[in-house]
Scaffold this motif. Structure first.
Motif, PDB file in Angstrom:
ATOM      1  N   HIS A 124       0.788  -1.239   0.000  1.00 51.27           N
ATOM      2  CA  HIS A 124       0.000   0.000   0.000  1.00 51.27           C
ATOM      3  C   HIS A 124       0.822   1.293   0.000  1.00 51.27           C
ATOM      4  CE1 HIS A 124      -3.689  -2.262   0.529  1.00 51.27           C
ATOM      5  NE2 HIS A 124      -3.142  -2.902   1.538  1.00 51.27           N
ATOM      6  N   TYR A 125       2.065   1.220   0.497  1.00 55.59           N
ATOM      7  CA  TYR A 125       2.874   2.441   0.599  1.00 55.59           C
ATOM      8  C   TYR A 125       4.259   2.210  -0.016  1.00 55.59           C
ATOM      9  CZ  TYR A 125      -0.920   3.779   3.636  1.00 55.59           C
ATOM     10  OH  TYR A 125      -2.175   4.056   4.121  1.00 55.59           O
ATOM     11  N   PRO A 126       4.312   2.138  -1.344  1.00 51.55           N
ATOM     12  CA  PRO A 126       5.578   1.804  -2.024  1.00 51.55           C
ATOM     13  C   PRO A 126       6.726   2.760  -1.720  1.00 51.55           C
ATOM     14  CG  PRO A 126       3.888   2.513  -3.604  1.00 51.55           C
ATOM     15  CD  PRO A 126       3.211   2.351  -2.296  1.00 51.55           C
ATOM     16  N   ASN A 127       6.439   4.035  -1.475  1.00 47.60           N
ATOM     17  CA  ASN A 127       7.529   4.975  -1.163  1.00 47.60           C
ATOM     18  C   ASN A 127       8.155   4.659   0.190  1.00 47.60           C
ATOM     19  OD1 ASN A 127       7.194   6.309  -3.571  1.00 47.60           O
ATOM     20  ND2 ASN A 127       5.942   7.946  -2.713  1.00 47.60           N
ATOM     21  N   ALA A 128       7.319   4.283   1.148  1.00 47.43           N
ATOM     22  CA  ALA A 128       7.836   3.887   2.466  1.00 47.43           C
ATOM     23  C   ALA A 128       8.612   2.586   2.346  1.00 47.43           C
ATOM     24  CB  ALA A 128       6.686   3.742   3.464  1.00 47.43           C
ATOM     25  N   TRP A 129       8.081   1.652   1.551  1.00 49.41           N
ATOM     26  CA  TRP A 129       8.773   0.375   1.355  1.00 49.41           C
ATOM     27  C   TRP A 129      10.113   0.576   0.672  1.00 49.41           C
ATOM     28  CZ3 TRP A 129       9.285  -4.166   3.227  1.00 49.41           C
ATOM     29  CH2 TRP A 129       9.999  -5.126   2.514  1.00 49.41           C
ATOM     30  N   LYS A 130      10.192   1.530  -0.238  1.00 46.20           N
ATOM     31  CA  LYS A 130      11.448   1.822  -0.962  1.00 46.20           C
ATOM     32  C   LYS A 130      12.548   2.240   0.017  1.00 46.20           C
ATOM     33  CE  LYS A 130      13.601   2.950  -5.004  1.00 46.20           C
ATOM     34  NZ  LYS A 130      14.922   3.292  -4.556  1.00 46.20           N
ATOM     35  N   ILE A 131      12.165   2.946   1.079  1.00 46.41           N
ATOM     36  CA  ILE A 131      13.141   3.344   2.105  1.00 46.41           C
ATOM     37  C   ILE A 131      13.731   2.096   2.756  1.00 46.41           C
ATOM     38  CG2 ILE A 131      13.411   4.506   4.343  1.00 46.41           C
ATOM     39  CD1 ILE A 131      11.096   6.415   3.403  1.00 46.41           C
ATOM     40  N   ILE A 132      12.869   1.123   3.060  1.00 45.69           N
ATOM     41  CA  ILE A 132      13.321  -0.134   3.661  1.00 45.69           C
ATOM     42  C   ILE A 132      14.160  -0.923   2.668  1.00 45.69           C
ATOM     43  CG2 ILE A 132      12.557  -2.386   4.546  1.00 45.69           C
ATOM     44  CD1 ILE A 132      10.141  -0.948   5.759  1.00 45.69           C
ATOM     45  N   GLU A 133      13.680  -0.999   1.441  1.00 46.03           N
ATOM     46  CA  GLU A 133      14.370  -1.762   0.396  1.00 46.03           C
ATOM     47  C   GLU A 133      15.776  -1.210   0.152  1.00 46.03           C
ATOM     48  OE1 GLU A 133      12.347  -3.900  -3.308  1.00 46.03           O
ATOM     49  OE2 GLU A 133      12.647  -1.763  -3.641  1.00 46.03           O
ATOM     50  N   ASP A 134      15.892   0.104   0.065  1.00 47.83           N
ATOM     51  CA  ASP A 134      17.209   0.724  -0.139  1.00 47.83           C
ATOM     52  C   ASP A 134      18.149   0.381   1.010  1.00 47.83           C
ATOM     53  OD1 ASP A 134      16.353   1.802  -2.509  1.00 47.83           O
ATOM     54  OD2 ASP A 134      16.049   3.825  -1.727  1.00 47.83           O
ATOM     55  N   PHE A 135      17.610   0.435   2.230  1.00 48.59           N
ATOM     56  CA  PHE A 135      18.407   0.082   3.401  1.00 48.59           C
ATOM     57  C   PHE A 135      18.863  -1.377   3.321  1.00 48.59           C
ATOM     58  CE2 PHE A 135      18.317  -2.179   7.462  1.00 48.59           C
ATOM     59  CZ  PHE A 135      19.411  -1.604   8.087  1.00 48.59           C
ATOM     60  N   LEU A 136      17.946  -2.273   2.951  1.00 47.59           N
ATOM     61  CA  LEU A 136      18.257  -3.702   2.894  1.00 47.59           C
ATOM     62  C   LEU A 136      19.307  -4.020   1.838  1.00 47.59           C
ATOM     63  CD1 LEU A 136      14.700  -5.263   3.357  1.00 47.59           C
ATOM     64  CD2 LEU A 136      16.517  -5.026   5.075  1.00 47.59           C
ATOM     65  N   PHE A 137      19.202  -3.371   0.662  1.00 42.90           N
ATOM     66  CA  PHE A 137      20.213  -3.589  -0.373  1.00 42.90           C
ATOM     67  C   PHE A 137      21.579  -3.077   0.087  1.00 42.90           C
ATOM     68  CE2 PHE A 137      16.645  -3.987  -3.529  1.00 42.90           C
ATOM     69  CZ  PHE A 137      16.969  -5.274  -3.945  1.00 42.90           C
ATOM     70  N   GLY A 138      21.571  -1.960   0.790  1.00 39.33           N
ATOM     71  CA  GLY A 138      22.815  -1.429   1.356  1.00 39.33           C
ATOM     72  C   GLY A 138      23.397  -2.367   2.397  1.00 39.33           C
ATOM     73  N   LEU A 139      22.513  -2.942   3.223  1.00 33.90           N
ATOM     74  CA  LEU A 139      22.948  -3.895   4.249  1.00 33.90           C
ATOM     75  C   LEU A 139      23.562  -5.138   3.606  1.00 33.90           C
ATOM     76  CD1 LEU A 139      23.072  -4.926   7.178  1.00 33.90           C
ATOM     77  CD2 LEU A 139      20.707  -5.713   6.912  1.00 33.90           C
ATOM     78  N   LEU A 140      22.940  -5.634   2.549  1.00 37.48           N
ATOM     79  CA  LEU A 140      23.470  -6.810   1.841  1.00 37.48           C
ATOM     80  C   LEU A 140      24.882  -6.543   1.320  1.00 37.48           C
ATOM     81  CD1 LEU A 140      20.361  -8.041  -0.191  1.00 37.48           C
ATOM     82  CD2 LEU A 140      21.567  -9.323   1.586  1.00 37.48           C
ATOM     83  N   GLU A 141      25.079  -5.364   0.753  1.00 36.24           N
ATOM     84  CA  GLU A 141      26.405  -5.015   0.226  1.00 36.24           C
ATOM     85  C   GLU A 141      27.413  -4.887   1.359  1.00 36.24           C
ATOM     86  OE1 GLU A 141      29.288  -4.712  -2.304  1.00 36.24           O
ATOM     87  OE2 GLU A 141      27.233  -5.117  -2.963  1.00 36.24           O
ATOM     88  N   ASP A 142      26.993  -4.300   2.481  1.00 38.02           N
ATOM     89  CA  ASP A 142      27.881  -4.161   3.640  1.00 38.02           C
ATOM     90  C   ASP A 142      28.262  -5.526   4.205  1.00 38.02           C
ATOM     91  OD1 ASP A 142      27.811  -1.436   3.413  1.00 38.02           O
ATOM     92  OD2 ASP A 142      26.326  -1.132   4.982  1.00 38.02           O
ATOM     93  N   LEU A 143      27.278  -6.437   4.267  1.00 37.59           N
ATOM     94  CA  LEU A 143      27.549  -7.785   4.781  1.00 37.59           C
ATOM     95  C   LEU A 143      28.549  -8.513   3.884  1.00 37.59           C
ATOM     96  CD1 LEU A 143      23.997  -8.922   5.953  1.00 37.59           C
ATOM     97  CD2 LEU A 143      26.003  -8.603   7.413  1.00 37.59           C
ATOM     98  N   LYS A 144      28.396  -8.340   2.572  1.00 35.86           N
ATOM     99  CA  LYS A 144      29.327  -8.977   1.630  1.00 35.86           C
ATOM    100  C   LYS A 144      30.762  -8.508   1.889  1.00 35.86           C
ATOM    101  CE  LYS A 144      30.080  -9.729  -3.313  1.00 35.86           C
ATOM    102  NZ  LYS A 144      29.597  -9.447  -4.674  1.00 35.86           N
TER     103      LYS A 144
END
Length: 199
Positions: A117-137
């Motif tokens: 329902h709130y894709p802009n809010a989800w995008k904030i989470i998604e961006d964080f998660l992709f950043g976290l994945l790269e940091d973990l790598k």
């Protein structure tokens, strides 16, 4: 001809606003976010609708703000973990504590609703998660090179994280069947991952 509405300047968000917007999260664990009205949100926040409109224009803006505040708080993991790695004194509990704090009072159902329902809010989470994945790598690479971790495939470790982070956290069916919480699952995952990695 009717008068055109003049956009009102909204008040700057304070720590008080942050507190009462974050406080509604436990009440939304099993709520269909698409059904919520501004009246519902005002009731949940225990504020008048006019008070809410002093700070927010739309429901979308409210959920974007709630999400941004939570993600900003979770972003502290970068400096804390980097400091531990540099000292070669890494404790998985640090990352687990920060991420479980980020998931506090949030359910997989809520995240799935936010995504829907709130894709802009989800995008904030998604961006964080992709950043976290790269940091973990990068973290795995550094840990293996420095002898902190066992020499395990970084690609495999990253793929496991990708599945957990991008798929499992919105799998409300898994959480309904297992009766686990998002917080406890993150903690268990971090324990299994990092205790198994330690050299």
């Amino acid at each position: 001809m009717g008068r055109k509405s003049i956009p009102k300047n909204r008040k700057a968000k304070t720590k008080k606003v942050e507190k009462w917007t974050q406080a509604i999260l436990p009440k939304l664990k099993q709520t269909d976010l698409g059904d919520l009205t501004m009246d519902d949100l005002a009731l949940l926040m225990d504020k008048s609708k006019s008070t809410i409109y002093q700070y927010f224009t739309t429901k979308e803006e409210i959920f974007e703000y709630i999400t941004q505040v939570r993600i900003s708080n979770v972003n502290t993991y970068k400096s804390e973990i980097t400091e531990e790695i540099i000292k070669l004194d890494y404790h998985y509990e640090t990352l687990a504590r920060i991420l479980t704090e980020g998931a506090k009072d949030i359910s997989a159902f809520y995240l799935k609703q936010l995504q829907k329902h709130y894709p802009n809010a989800w995008k904030i989470i998604e961006d964080f998660l992709f950043g976290l994945l790269e940091d973990l790598k990068q973290f795995y690479l550094y840990g293996i090179e420095s002898g902190l971790f066992k020499p395990i495939s970084v690609e495999l470790l990253t793929k496991l994280d990708e599945f957990f982070i991008l798929r499992l956290i919105t799998d409300d069916k898994f959480f309904n069947q297992s009766k686990e919480t998002l917080e406890s699952t993150i903690k268990d995952y971090m324990f299994l991952k990092f205790e198994g990695l330690m050299a």
